[in-house]
Design a protein around this motif. Sequence first.
Motif, PDB file in Angstrom:
ATOM      1  N   GLN A  38      48.598  16.255  69.628  1.00 39.62           N
ATOM      2  CA  GLN A  38      47.905  15.034  69.232  1.00 39.62           C
ATOM      3  C   GLN A  38      48.536  13.852  69.967  1.00 39.62           C
ATOM      4  OE1 GLN A  38      45.029  14.752  67.051  1.00 39.62           O
ATOM      5  NE2 GLN A  38      45.124  16.815  67.893  1.00 39.62           N
ATOM      6  N   PRO A  39      47.812  12.722  70.051  1.00 41.53           N
ATOM      7  CA  PRO A  39      48.305  11.604  70.867  1.00 41.53           C
ATOM      8  C   PRO A  39      49.687  11.099  70.456  1.00 41.53           C
ATOM      9  CG  PRO A  39      45.987  11.264  70.331  1.00 41.53           C
ATOM     10  CD  PRO A  39      46.428  12.475  69.560  1.00 41.53           C
ATOM     11  N   ILE A  82      41.682   6.058  76.576  1.00 39.31           N
ATOM     12  CA  ILE A  82      40.819   7.207  76.807  1.00 39.31           C
ATOM     13  C   ILE A  82      39.633   7.030  75.860  1.00 39.31           C
ATOM     14  CG2 ILE A  82      40.606   9.714  76.557  1.00 39.31           C
ATOM     15  CD1 ILE A  82      43.636   9.860  77.205  1.00 39.31           C
ATOM     16  N   THR A  83      38.406   7.058  76.388  1.00 44.69           N
ATOM     17  CA  THR A  83      37.247   6.688  75.558  1.00 44.69           C
ATOM     18  C   THR A  83      36.513   7.925  75.004  1.00 44.69           C
ATOM     19  OG1 THR A  83      35.866   6.376  77.529  1.00 44.69           O
ATOM     20  CG2 THR A  83      37.024   4.441  76.687  1.00 44.69           C
ATOM     21  N   SER A  84      35.365   8.273  75.603  1.00 51.09           N
ATOM     22  CA  SER A  84      34.497   9.271  74.952  1.00 51.09           C
ATOM     23  C   SER A  84      34.816  10.711  75.350  1.00 51.09           C
ATOM     24  CB  SER A  84      33.037   8.948  75.278  1.00 51.09           C
ATOM     25  OG  SER A  84      32.844   8.910  76.686  1.00 51.09           O
ATOM     26  N   THR A  85      36.074  11.084  75.380  1.00 51.70           N
ATOM     27  CA  THR A  85      36.430  12.456  75.731  1.00 51.70           C
ATOM     28  C   THR A  85      36.018  13.427  74.619  1.00 51.70           C
ATOM     29  OG1 THR A  85      38.236  13.985  76.203  1.00 51.70           O
ATOM     30  CG2 THR A  85      38.749  12.164  74.745  1.00 51.70           C
ATOM     31  N   ASN A  92      38.903   7.600  71.996  1.00 56.98           N
ATOM     32  CA  ASN A  92      39.314   6.214  71.730  1.00 56.98           C
ATOM     33  C   ASN A  92      40.811   6.093  71.444  1.00 56.98           C
ATOM     34  OD1 ASN A  92      36.652   5.302  72.089  1.00 56.98           O
ATOM     35  ND2 ASN A  92      36.155   5.847  69.974  1.00 56.98           N
ATOM     36  N   THR A  93      41.618   6.663  72.339  1.00 62.47           N
ATOM     37  CA  THR A  93      43.074   6.620  72.216  1.00 62.47           C
ATOM     38  C   THR A  93      43.660   5.628  73.209  1.00 62.47           C
ATOM     39  OG1 THR A  93      43.290   8.903  71.478  1.00 62.47           O
ATOM     40  CG2 THR A  93      45.192   7.950  72.612  1.00 62.47           C
ATOM     41  N   ASP A  94      44.507   4.721  72.705  1.00 62.59           N
ATOM     42  CA  ASP A  94      45.204   3.780  73.579  1.00 62.59           C
ATOM     43  C   ASP A  94      46.334   4.519  74.292  1.00 62.59           C
ATOM     44  OD1 ASP A  94      46.312   1.660  74.892  1.00 62.59           O
ATOM     45  OD2 ASP A  94      46.881   0.543  73.090  1.00 62.59           O
ATOM     46  N   LEU A  95      46.221   4.650  75.592  1.00 60.07           N
ATOM     47  CA  LEU A  95      47.230   5.356  76.375  1.00 60.07           C
ATOM     48  C   LEU A  95      48.215   4.372  76.997  1.00 60.07           C
ATOM     49  CD1 LEU A  95      48.013   8.161  77.558  1.00 60.07           C
ATOM     50  CD2 LEU A  95      46.449   7.689  79.440  1.00 60.07           C
ATOM     51  N   LEU A  99      52.885   3.014  76.024  1.00 64.04           N
ATOM     52  CA  LEU A  99      53.864   3.186  77.101  1.00 64.04           C
ATOM     53  C   LEU A  99      54.480   1.841  77.489  1.00 64.04           C
ATOM     54  CD1 LEU A  99      51.902   5.708  79.393  1.00 64.04           C
ATOM     55  CD2 LEU A  99      53.869   6.218  77.919  1.00 64.04           C
ATOM     56  N   VAL A 100      53.640   0.831  77.642  1.00 69.03           N
ATOM     57  CA  VAL A 100      54.136  -0.490  78.035  1.00 69.03           C
ATOM     58  C   VAL A 100      55.053  -1.056  76.960  1.00 69.03           C
ATOM     59  CG1 VAL A 100      53.447  -2.881  78.486  1.00 69.03           C
ATOM     60  CG2 VAL A 100      52.180  -1.002  79.550  1.00 69.03           C
TER      61      VAL A 100
END
Lengths: 301, 301
Positions: A38-39, A82-85, A92-95, A99-100
Amino acid sequence: MTDSQLYGGIEAGGTKFMCVVGSGPTNIVDEVRVETSQPGPTLERVIQFFRPYCDRSQVSTIGVGSFGPLDLIHNSPSYGFITSTPKPGWRNTDLLGPLVSALGVRVELDTDVNAAALGEWTWGATAGLNSSLYMTIGTGIGGAYLHAANPVQGFHHSEMGHIGLPHDPDSDPFPGSCPFHGACFEGLASGPAIQLRLGRRAEDLPDDHPFWELEAGYIASALASYILILAPMRIVLGGGIMRREFLFPRIRRQVLYLLGDYLPSGSLLESTESYIVAPGLGSHSGAYGAIAMAMKPADKN
Amino acid sequence: MTDSQLYGGIEAGGTKFMCVVGSGPTNIVDEVRVETSQPGPTLERVIQFFRPYCDRSQVSTIGVGSFGPLDLIHNSPSYGFITSTPKPGWRNTDLLGPLVSALGVRVELDTDVNAAALGEWTWGATAGLNSSLYMTIGTGIGGAYLHAANPVQGFHHSEMGHIGLPHDPDSDPFPGSCPFHGACFEGLASGPAIQLRLGRRAEDLPDDHPFWELEAGYIASALASYILILAPMRIVLGGGIMRREFLFPRIRRQVLYLLGDYLPSGSLLESTESYIVAPGLGSHSGAYGAIAMAMKPADKN
């Protein structure tokens, strides 16, 4: 402490996040493979790997080549997502954001195929060419057309793995596996499509299975469209399915057949062995390409 | 004698050569339409039209946007030739040589669609856009993707009218009319394809004929592929068939359906009325675009 500047590279894929630290294929100083769960836990392990390098200022830029679709429009509210995977848990996961904020470094995000294409252009099979196409054919299918080092794209990055293909339901009744387009290229020829079609994993299919001829035909059909539209000077085919080396001569033959002598004699197509090729960086095009992204000057991205 | 510099423009098509002298859509000083017969007499009439302007040094550069395929590789022995066209009499015809030697001026040659795309980008529906696609759908089908004013192409100009499309032989048994690829886009949807399929000319087909829904579907299918690969900021559809204005809303609707919400919300696609449009220069995109070619500095070509 190291003398030279190092860079981070992440190949963010549907099955693994390959993380590397270095400055090119001949200078990789550390790497880790993180399984894609999971993310939250996946990104946490990625951050743990890079944290010491970032804390010691050995790494000040990380390149990320990710599966998608990605929102790469800078002023969009979902920029860096990542949008409509169709991948469970990742829609809709902020990738970019985690990280930043966790590492405090510059993070350059692009699609996995744009990263791999840049890796091949920088150190691999398309080094220095004026136009090139990199395709990955595996869990997903995607491609990047580069003009020199730059992906050619308009209002959105390319999703060329989802084009429609000629598909005769009489000779091949499989309806396709893509949740968005059914029998598009990815829906007919990706790893999940093969599993849905044949009831077993592509990895477990023997080399002499008759399906591979059909697979080569769909790949060739897509390449013929890309050649007619873009006329790249070389095409690199990467991804898990392309580890079956016997596919290459079949694809080359069918591409020539499909184009039907329409392009002029003397063209690059005449020597297909050097026109449709395997990645020069093996399975590392994406991770090394992510390093190449980080090495590009900021204003060039 | 005129005060300002004039330019020549030739739209070289399968049915006519439109020849113009001027410096843009608002300053066309002369024009002639030459029917396309055999190469010798056709080019002789074109040369007669331009000769006085060239002799008086009013025109020192002529742009030519021509049907193809063309050999545009400068060091090729057949540079400037129309090569493997199915058009009777025109296969392997030197187009550039006779114009240069008879008129003694600089002649800039490119494909008809590259010229029309440049015309639309310079004065028409895509003026100034960073990425744009121009398609002509008529006797032939072709397209040009521009990055600003420059066609994006690798070792050869685009032949995107010849891509394969999903084509169900059960619901549409027509085998296609393209001598090279059978049921490619042009083989399914061009004027000659319609005539072969229905036994009458596309121009004679009434607006309420059920075929037009199929035509819109094939055009939408091709546009979906171009959008997935190139993501242009706007698409212009020109050519004889697109004079049927009722095709536009059908094409827009089917493009959205085929893409299946795969591209992000907020994208240009949401307002398809301003995304898929008619040419801003009407039927003059090609001829005026040829003038725009001539107006480009020589080192920019």
